[in-house]
Design a protein around this motif. Sequence first.
Motif, PDB file in Angstrom:
ATOM      1  N   VAL A 221       0.852  -1.188   0.000  1.00 22.56           N
ATOM      2  CA  VAL A 221       0.000   0.000   0.000  1.00 22.56           C
ATOM      3  C   VAL A 221       0.891   1.241   0.000  1.00 22.56           C
ATOM      4  N   PRO A 222       0.366   2.391  -0.432  1.00 19.87           N
ATOM      5  CA  PRO A 222       1.185   3.614  -0.464  1.00 19.87           C
ATOM      6  C   PRO A 222       1.679   4.004   0.929  1.00 19.87           C
ATOM      7  N   PHE A 223       2.934   4.391   0.994  1.00 22.82           N
ATOM      8  CA  PHE A 223       3.520   4.812   2.269  1.00 22.82           C
ATOM      9  C   PHE A 223       2.782   6.021   2.830  1.00 22.82           C
ATOM     10  N   LYS A 224       2.408   6.935   1.955  1.00 24.77           N
ATOM     11  CA  LYS A 224       1.692   8.133   2.402  1.00 24.77           C
ATOM     12  C   LYS A 224       0.344   7.763   3.014  1.00 24.77           C
ATOM     13  N   THR A 225      -0.255   6.679   2.542  1.00 23.02           N
ATOM     14  CA  THR A 225      -1.519   6.213   3.105  1.00 23.02           C
ATOM     15  C   THR A 225      -1.324   5.744   4.544  1.00 23.02           C
ATOM     16  N   GLN A 226      -0.219   5.081   4.793  1.00 18.31           N
ATOM     17  CA  GLN A 226       0.074   4.673   6.168  1.00 18.31           C
ATOM     18  C   GLN A 226       0.184   5.889   7.081  1.00 18.31           C
ATOM     19  N   ILE A 227       0.797   6.952   6.564  1.00 15.02           N
ATOM     20  CA  ILE A 227       0.953   8.168   7.372  1.00 15.02           C
ATOM     21  C   ILE A 227      -0.389   8.852   7.590  1.00 15.02           C
ATOM     22  N   ASN A 228      -1.123   9.079   6.487  1.00 17.85           N
ATOM     23  CA  ASN A 228      -2.389   9.821   6.583  1.00 17.85           C
ATOM     24  C   ASN A 228      -3.445   9.058   7.371  1.00 17.85           C
ATOM     25  N   SER A 229      -3.530   7.748   7.140  1.00 24.38           N
ATOM     26  CA  SER A 229      -4.563   6.935   7.794  1.00 24.38           C
ATOM     27  C   SER A 229      -4.095   6.339   9.112  1.00 24.38           C
ATOM     28  N   GLN A 230      -2.848   6.664   9.503  1.00 28.66           N
ATOM     29  CA  GLN A 230      -2.264   6.167  10.744  1.00 28.66           C
ATOM     30  C   GLN A 230      -2.428   4.650  10.877  1.00 28.66           C
ATOM     31  N   LEU A 231      -1.931   3.970   9.837  1.00 30.78           N
ATOM     32  CA  LEU A 231      -1.968   2.505   9.848  1.00 30.78           C
ATOM     33  C   LEU A 231      -0.875   2.014  10.798  1.00 30.78           C
ATOM     34  N   TYR A 232      -1.293   1.724  11.999  1.00 26.85           N
ATOM     35  CA  TYR A 232      -0.338   1.404  13.069  1.00 26.85           C
ATOM     36  C   TYR A 232      -0.968   0.366  13.987  1.00 26.85           C
ATOM     37  N   LEU A 233      -0.233  -0.708  14.238  1.00 25.41           N
ATOM     38  CA  LEU A 233      -0.685  -1.736  15.160  1.00 25.41           C
ATOM     39  C   LEU A 233       0.475  -2.010  16.109  1.00 25.41           C
ATOM     40  N   GLY A 234       0.403  -1.412  17.279  1.00 28.72           N
ATOM     41  CA  GLY A 234       1.508  -1.369  18.218  1.00 28.72           C
ATOM     42  C   GLY A 234       2.354  -2.619  18.368  1.00 28.72           C
ATOM     43  N   PRO A 235       1.769  -3.753  18.795  1.00 31.41           N
ATOM     44  CA  PRO A 235       2.584  -4.941  19.054  1.00 31.41           C
ATOM     45  C   PRO A 235       3.294  -5.484  17.820  1.00 31.41           C
ATOM     46  N   TYR A 236       2.820  -5.140  16.624  1.00 31.15           N
ATOM     47  CA  TYR A 236       3.392  -5.679  15.391  1.00 31.15           C
ATOM     48  C   TYR A 236       4.143  -4.621  14.587  1.00 31.15           C
ATOM     49  N   PHE A 237       4.446  -3.496  15.231  1.00 35.30           N
ATOM     50  CA  PHE A 237       5.110  -2.399  14.536  1.00 35.30           C
ATOM     51  C   PHE A 237       6.565  -2.338  15.003  1.00 35.30           C
ATOM     52  N   PRO A 238       7.520  -2.765  14.170  1.00 34.18           N
ATOM     53  CA  PRO A 238       8.926  -2.807  14.611  1.00 34.18           C
ATOM     54  C   PRO A 238       9.537  -1.410  14.660  1.00 34.18           C
ATOM     55  N   ILE A 239       9.942  -0.984  15.844  1.00 36.14           N
ATOM     56  CA  ILE A 239      10.596   0.313  16.009  1.00 36.14           C
ATOM     57  C   ILE A 239      11.821   0.139  16.904  1.00 36.14           C
TER      58      ILE A 239
END
Length: 447
Positions: A221-239
């Motif tokens: 999916v578009p990277f900008k979509t992740q930013i705008n739609s805040q596609l974030y799932l804490g436990p599965y988001f590697p930071i």
Amino acid sequence: MIPYYFKLAWLSIRATPLLSLLMVLIIAIGIATSMVAYTITYMMSKHPLEAKADTVFKVYLNAWNASRPYKEKNGKEQAADLLTYMDYTNLSTAHKNSKIVKTHTPVAQHKALIRTPQQAKAEAQMRYMYTVNKSFFTMFDSPFLYGAPWTTQSDEKGGLDVVISKPFNDLVFKGQNSVGKPLMIGEHTFTVSGVLDTWHPVPKYFDYASYAYNKPHDLYVPFKTQINSQLYLGPYFPIYCPSLPENITFHTILESDCLWLFLWVELNDSNQRDAYSALLKDYDEQQKQLGRFPRPINSYVRNISEHFVYAGVVPEHSKMAVWLAFAFLAVCLLNCMSLLVNKFYNKRNEIGLRRAIGASKQQIALQFGCETVLIGLVGGIFGLLLAQVGLLTARNIFHFLNISFMQMDALLVISTLILAVCSTCLFGLWPIYKAIKIQPSSQLKSL
């Protein structure tokens, strides 16, 4: 003359079937063992993007501001291979103003429940996906079966578009052309813009090194979509954060110094690496003036091959396995050599008779050389068959890995036959030398 000597070689092999079969099997086992080990290592280390080996680079940025190094290799501190969102945004602007950068793409991840609108929520499946720019597909030569990447507008505005893999399309849409069809990702309705054809670069260079031999995710999916739609799932988001924000949300991660996305760039020319390195150096200096980038190292880029070496994508133990396999081949050939010495010695009366009627040492050597070549060739053919069995067994054992590096390509098949013949001939030199040293006079007396 050569066909005649090959005919004599075939008759000699038929005259001693058990001994000849034993030599063939010894060669075949040695060849199969060495080529199975070599094939797997060769395919694991094969360059997945040869045409762009000197123009596509991964960015390593000195953005880690903790008191400890981000990573060390051979006692030397390394820059981070992940970027912050702030640094990605800044470098994206620099790329647009630069004449040396052809294109760039971030590579990040998201995980969500996936289903079609016709499916109930209980039927949704949790899947990882990549968030990238549309340039990802052109940079990495990703083939499309249906459709194409999303539009530039979706790239810039963050449209709800998705590219899916062929296996996912076969599973969800029964292999039909699904372009334009809706797909639920979490609570958002995306539209399929394209379906990738079979594509599995090995090793998979654009993801984490620990997943280099796993299949790519099925959705993009578009990277900008992740930013705008805040596609974030804490436990599965590697930071990776020098210090975690007090209130961890996607918004605070974007504003923090947490590292979470890769950046790949494609340059216009293979000679522009130094120019891009200078661009990164300038950026380093700018950030140091702003109080960032405190580490005493520079930012840099690595091409795909250098990235593999740095990340240890091809394990050292696999290389050791190749050396051990070829050592076993040498042992097999030594055993074959001793059998050839015995076989040629048992033909001493024939050698003496041929020498007595005028055959030269060179002709005797040629005769037994043809027999050695024939044994090596047959051993190589049987070795290929055994190697295929070995690769099939390895494929079943390591079923969780990509099977493409457990297959021999045409080059490896030809190389296997050449190796079998050449190595057998090399180890057959001593038996041939012993044969031509037989004195005809001493053998004629025993006839």
